[in-house]
Design a protein around this motif. Structure first.
Motif, mmCIF file in Angstrom:
data_model
loop_
_atom_site.group_PDB
_atom_site.id
_atom_site.type_symbol
_atom_site.label_atom_id
_atom_site.label_comp_id
_atom_site.label_asym_id
_atom_site.label_seq_id
_atom_site.Cartn_x
_atom_site.Cartn_y
_atom_site.Cartn_z
ATOM 1 N N THR A 147 0.826 -1.207 0.000
ATOM 2 C CA THR A 147 0.000 0.000 0.000
ATOM 3 C C THR A 147 0.860 1.259 0.000
ATOM 4 O O THR A 147 0.578 2.217 -0.731
ATOM 5 N N LYS A 148 1.906 1.271 0.788
ATOM 6 C CA LYS A 148 2.811 2.429 0.795
ATOM 7 C C LYS A 148 3.398 2.652 -0.602
ATOM 8 O O LYS A 148 3.499 3.793 -1.078
ATOM 9 N N ASN A 149 3.796 1.559 -1.247
ATOM 10 C CA ASN A 149 4.377 1.674 -2.594
ATOM 11 C C ASN A 149 3.373 2.233 -3.587
ATOM 12 O O ASN A 149 3.708 3.084 -4.417
ATOM 13 N N ILE A 150 2.136 1.740 -3.527
ATOM 14 C CA ILE A 150 1.120 2.190 -4.484
ATOM 15 C C ILE A 150 0.782 3.656 -4.258
ATOM 16 O O ILE A 150 0.655 4.431 -5.219
ATOM 17 N N ILE A 151 0.641 4.065 -3.001
ATOM 18 C CA ILE A 151 0.346 5.479 -2.721
ATOM 19 C C ILE A 151 1.478 6.360 -3.238
ATOM 20 O O ILE A 151 1.244 7.372 -3.907
#
Length: 713
Positions: free
Chosen positions: A287-291
């Motif tokens: 999720t951190k990567n996608i954001i």
């Protein structure tokens, strides 16, 4: 309060107005929602207040959660859960207050903005073509965290809730009214606040449907999720989600889990279920990567943040596109959609007309799907003027050359065109492989010469590589970025070099796939593993799309081929010339393409390259990704790219690199820098120097230790 305006009119209607300070849009974070909660407390506790209107002082209602705040969130999971439960408490306070609450929705109500509206008793939405509502959190690797999963479930039932949330659907006013997500729509000129107030005065007693003890979640037997048929529905949904995401997207799995478990309990317990799944999602590295990649990096690039400072915004009215093949026609179409006049020139008027026909076909398909009208299509098509005369280019503000990938031809076209255009006009080449500095030698004004590498099909691919030659001026670069932003594409700046960034790096993916085939790894395994690791298509299928004959032509002109690549060139030559399998266009490549039937892998590969039974699927996936990552780092190290984030943007938008990893540079941190180093060493020992890490990367890994190498979060 800084972000929320609170007032009560003479009829006892409280207005809670979102107007976030120092921002063009209303966003939800700890500060803004904290003030909103205070306003809710004031309105619900005040006996003189008969009802509440939640509205906005800005163009849009509320655009959603503050994703930068979520990315930088540095508190514990327990703190995050407590914050979410406070959010739920504030919205439940609205629902249980017995005072009618209306959301007056103007513009966009997305993510958390819609979740606030869903907690209201009544929703009025302004009907404008640009207005949308939707729970869009899944598009950035999250799931709704302010009650969206549970209220959507109770309003739409499980099937639509899953579809709308996982696909991050944005609904028009008409669609939202049809689904009863809004109760009323009004014209833009209507006073939406007056309509909201009128409804409150006519409906003094209200209760949310899910607060009725007899309420049943639509589509569930007696509202109990464990009964026959309902569990099977979620099992199928989970299986379909896994087939699509291969387990790489934890937010999708968690959405389904929140909906399933929330369906068999009351709303308050269901909201706690949602909060726990949200926390679990937010703290994943995926999720951190996608954001970071999809929202911050790509969002900033799409706004032109990379443009050199100090240059006025370049304005374009008419552009010239040279070559009306698929690429040129696509560029012309995208430019016409942006309101630019386009001279679409080809060697014959018939060819130029065919290029315009390509745009007409796309528009007709949109009309048939209800996504456009004949009137809109006519406006776009009227901007495209087919031509066979170079003289028609004389008034153009920008030239984009998109002729066949042949240096002599491109040089000839450059000289011919520069003879008629104004000296200050920027000249761009859409070449995908030939160095811009080399092509600029044919130009009398190399400072005005630049590369604009579009991707096919242009109407669906958002990335544009802006290629800077040795003599390209900053003014030219700034103008080129202005054009890319004008047509709503995403630019990254790439310094000159053969293959630039995307073509060069993607070649490593293709090369590795073909090499594994020659090693005897079954082609179906290669293709399936590629999809399993998150690539949209396998290396063999994309080779057929690109065409092996074209790949050979490009390789034959590249003086920088390594020994490994020279051997591969021989292999591809054998496939093309001996086995007569150049690609999809000819109906025969790694796949067979029978007319009227589905493509399938050619069955004879096992007779040409002896199939091995002992293969490691994890190693296959790592080889495909490591090949791209290592070469992408070399682009960064050599100056082809200025920043790691450009590699991540380019790899996601141009190569389809798995977004859950954050992109090619983020991938190193995704699996762990030390682990990456160790695994690369194993691959280098087994398969050669192409997997050997550059010394500068080894030093970076050593220096980083257990910390992230490229980004703080």
């Amino acid at each position: 309060m800084q972000h929320i305006n609170y007032s009560i009119d003479t009829d006892g209607i409280a207005f809670i107005t979102w107007d976030v300070a120092n921002s063009s849009v209303n966003i939800m974070n700890e500060a803004t929602f904290g003030e909103f909660s205070i306003a809710v407390d004031m309105a619900t506790a005040d006996d003189s207040v008969k009802g509440i209107v939640i509205n906005s002082a800005k163009r849009d209602f509320i655009s959603g959660g503050d994703l930068k705040w979520f990315l930088d969130y540095d508190k514990s999971k327990e703190d995050c859960f407590e914050m979410l439960m406070k959010t739920h408490h504030a919205l439940r306070q609205l629902e249980l207050s017995s005072k009618p609450v209306v959301a007056a929705i103007n513009g966009l109500a997305l993510g958390g903005g819609l979740e606030i509206a869903l907690a209201c008793n009544y929703r009025i939405m302004t009907d404008h073509p640009a207005n949308r509502i939707g729970l869009v959190e899944c598009s950035v690797g999250l799931l709704p965290g302010a009650g969206g999963t549970q209220r959507f479930l109770r309003m739409l039932g499980p099937q639509k809730a899953i579809e709308y949330i996982t696909q991050a659907k944005k609904l028009t006013a008409d669609q939202a009214l049809k689904d009863q997500l809004v109760n009323q729509i009004c014209k833009p000129e209507d006073d939406i606040n007056a309509l909201a107030k009128a409804w409150i005065l006519q409906n003094p007693e209200v209760r949310q449907p899910w607060d009725d003890k007899r309420f049943v979640v639509p589509g569930t037997p007696n509202g109990i999720g464990q009964l026959s048929g309902y569990t099977e529905f979620y099992s199928v949904s989970n299986a379909m989600a896994y087939k699509t995401t291969h387990g790489n997207m934890p937010h999708i799995k968690n959405v389904l889990s929140a909906l399933y478990h929330g369906s068999s309990t009351g709303i308050d317990n269901a909201l706690e279920v949602e909060a726990r799944y949200f926390v679990d999602t937010l703290f994943t590295k995926e999720t951190k990567n996608i954001i970071r990649a999809s929202f911050i990096f790509i969002g900033d690039a799409a706004k032109g943040k990379a443009k050199p400072k100090g240059f006025e915004h370049a304005k374009f009215k008419k552009i010239g596109v040279l070559g009306a093949g698929m690429m040129g026609a696509g560029i012309a179409y995208e430019s016409a959609k942006a309101g630019l006049d386009v001279i679409l020139k080809d060697v014959s008027l018939e060819g130029a007309e065919r290029g315009k026909g390509y745009a007409a076909t796309i528009e007709q398909q949109k009309i048939e799907k209800g996504r456009s009208t004949q009137e809109k299509a006519t406006v776009i098509l009227d901007h495209i003027i087919p031509s066979e005369s170079v003289g028609d280019l004389k008034d153009c503000d920008l030239i984009i050359e998109a002729v066949f990938e042949n240096e002599d031809l491109k040089n000839r076209v450059t000289k011919e065109t520069e003879a008629v255009i104004r000296p200050e006009v920027v000249y761009a080449s859409n070449t995908s492989t030939i160095p811009i500095t080399s092509l600029a030698k044919a130009s009398s004004k190399p400072d005005k010469f630049i590369g604009l590498h579009f991707f096919s099909p242009v109407d669906r691919m958002p990335l544009v590589e802006v290629i800077v030659g040795k003599k390209t001026s900053d003014e030219t670069l700034a103008a080129a970025i202005d054009y890319v932003i004008k047509i709503r594409k995403v630019p990254i700046i790439v310094n000159d070099g053969r293959g630039f960034f995307t073509s060069r790096v993607f070649g490593k993916f293709v090369n590795e796939g073909i090499t594994m085939l020659t090693e005897g790894i079954p082609p179906a395994v290669i293709e399936n593993v590629a999809k399993k690791i998150g690539m949209p298509v396998g290396p063999l299928a994309i080779s057929d799309e690109v065409n092996l004959k074209l790949m050979l032509d490009i390789m034959s002109e590249d003086p920088t081929l390594t020994d490994f690549e020279k051997e591969l060139e021989k292999i591809i030559s054998t496939i093309v010339h001996t086995h007569k399998r150049p690609g999809k266009k000819e109906g025969k490549g790694f796949y067979d393409y029978p007319k009227g039937a589905k493509k399938h892998l050619w069955k004879e590969w096992s007779t040409i390259y002896s199939t091995v039974e002992d293969y490691d699927e994890e190693e296959i996936g790592r080889r495909l990704l490591f090949a791209m990552v290592i070469d992408a780092y070399k682009c960064l190290d050599s100056g082809v790219l200025k920043e790691a984030k450009d590699a991540d943007i380019g790899s996601i938008l141009g190569l389809g690199f798995p977004i859950h990893t954050g992109g090619v540079m983020s991938y190193i941190d995704y699996i762990g820098a030390q682990k990456f180093k160790d695994y690369a060493a194993v691959l280098a020992k087994k398969y050669g120097e192409r997997f050997q890490l550059p010394e500068s990367l080894l030093q970076r890994i050593e220096k980083a230790g257990t910390n992230r190498m490229f980004y703080k979060n």
